[in-house]
Design a protein around this motif. Sequence first.
Motif, PDB file in Angstrom:
ATOM      1  N   THR A  78      -5.661 -21.553   1.100  1.00 60.03           N
ATOM      2  CA  THR A  78      -4.396 -21.309   0.316  1.00 60.03           C
ATOM      3  C   THR A  78      -4.581 -19.673   0.301  1.00 60.03           C
ATOM      4  OG1 THR A  78      -4.128 -23.147  -0.928  1.00 60.03           O
ATOM      5  CG2 THR A  78      -3.236 -21.188  -1.792  1.00 60.03           C
ATOM      6  N   LEU A  79      -5.827 -19.139  -0.133  1.00 62.13           N
ATOM      7  CA  LEU A  79      -5.927 -17.497  -0.021  1.00 62.13           C
ATOM      8  C   LEU A  79      -6.005 -16.992   1.141  1.00 62.13           C
ATOM      9  CD1 LEU A  79      -9.175 -17.395  -2.232  1.00 62.13           C
ATOM     10  CD2 LEU A  79      -7.039 -16.609  -3.020  1.00 62.13           C
ATOM     11  N   PHE A  83      -3.384 -14.339   2.127  1.00 56.86           N
ATOM     12  CA  PHE A  83      -3.701 -12.739   2.659  1.00 56.86           C
ATOM     13  C   PHE A  83      -2.993 -12.666   3.829  1.00 56.86           C
ATOM     14  CE2 PHE A  83      -8.004 -13.396   0.709  1.00 56.86           C
ATOM     15  CZ  PHE A  83      -7.509 -12.734  -0.578  1.00 56.86           C
ATOM     16  N   ARG A  84      -2.756 -13.671   4.904  1.00 58.87           N
ATOM     17  CA  ARG A  84      -2.050 -13.609   6.062  1.00 58.87           C
ATOM     18  C   ARG A  84      -0.516 -13.144   5.775  1.00 58.87           C
ATOM     19  NH1 ARG A  84      -4.851 -18.715   7.884  1.00 58.87           N
ATOM     20  NH2 ARG A  84      -6.694 -17.926   8.779  1.00 58.87           N
ATOM     21  N   ALA A  85      -0.112 -14.029   4.950  1.00 63.49           N
ATOM     22  CA  ALA A  85       1.282 -13.795   4.758  1.00 63.49           C
ATOM     23  C   ALA A  85       1.684 -12.063   4.231  1.00 63.49           C
ATOM     24  CB  ALA A  85       2.124 -14.466   3.544  1.00 63.49           C
ATOM     25  N   ALA A  86       0.696 -11.775   3.254  1.00 60.63           N
ATOM     26  CA  ALA A  86       0.548 -10.258   2.662  1.00 60.63           C
ATOM     27  C   ALA A  86       0.597  -9.326   3.929  1.00 60.63           C
ATOM     28  CB  ALA A  86      -0.292  -9.949   1.673  1.00 60.63           C
ATOM     29  N   HIS A  87      -0.351  -9.757   4.731  1.00 61.88           N
ATOM     30  CA  HIS A  87      -0.563  -8.814   5.770  1.00 61.88           C
ATOM     31  C   HIS A  87       0.673  -8.676   6.889  1.00 61.88           C
ATOM     32  CE1 HIS A  87      -2.690  -6.690   9.115  1.00 61.88           C
ATOM     33  NE2 HIS A  87      -2.201  -7.522   9.942  1.00 61.88           N
ATOM     34  N   LEU A  88       1.059  -9.829   7.043  1.00 61.36           N
ATOM     35  CA  LEU A  88       2.487  -9.647   7.921  1.00 61.36           C
ATOM     36  C   LEU A  88       3.601  -8.901   7.101  1.00 61.36           C
ATOM     37  CD1 LEU A  88       2.473 -13.426   9.435  1.00 61.36           C
ATOM     38  CD2 LEU A  88       1.944 -11.366  10.499  1.00 61.36           C
ATOM     39  N   GLU A  89       3.883  -9.370   5.696  1.00 63.59           N
ATOM     40  CA  GLU A  89       4.710  -8.481   5.198  1.00 63.59           C
ATOM     41  C   GLU A  89       4.576  -6.917   5.113  1.00 63.59           C
ATOM     42  OE1 GLU A  89       8.194  -7.887   3.445  1.00 63.59           O
ATOM     43  OE2 GLU A  89       7.630  -9.853   4.020  1.00 63.59           O
ATOM     44  N   THR A  90       3.243  -6.710   4.848  1.00 66.09           N
ATOM     45  CA  THR A  90       2.889  -5.238   5.054  1.00 66.09           C
ATOM     46  C   THR A  90       2.994  -4.494   6.259  1.00 66.09           C
ATOM     47  OG1 THR A  90       1.112  -5.566   3.506  1.00 66.09           O
ATOM     48  CG2 THR A  90       0.902  -3.392   4.455  1.00 66.09           C
ATOM     49  N   GLY A  91       2.667  -5.301   7.155  1.00 68.80           N
ATOM     50  CA  GLY A  91       2.923  -4.810   8.928  1.00 68.80           C
ATOM     51  C   GLY A  91       4.370  -4.605   9.108  1.00 68.80           C
TER      52      GLY A  91
END
Length: 96
Positions: A78-79, A83-91
């Motif tokens: 889940t974490l 983190f992956r979703a946040a990284h994609l969104e940040t990108g």
Amino acid sequence: VMLEAGLSGAPILAADLEGIRDVVSEGGSGHLLPARDAEAFARAIRRYRDDRDALRALSRSAARSTAERFAWPVVVDTLLDTFRAAHLETGKTGGR
């Protein structure tokens, strides 16, 4: 404490309060009871005292339900997904 109880197969009887609802799945790991309702707690305790088959079934369900939702591999996955979703969104926004 509720997670440890559930993982060990101890059904959880807890007040239906914010935060606790995130841990206790109604009928899965235990029961959410009205806060400050001693009689509701007493009824639930008596039910499982008097029906050992129901207690055993809820005990198995508590261990399974809690492990499915909160065992370390599940928490880590889940974490990582978060983190992956946040990284994609940040990108996408160009932020860090």
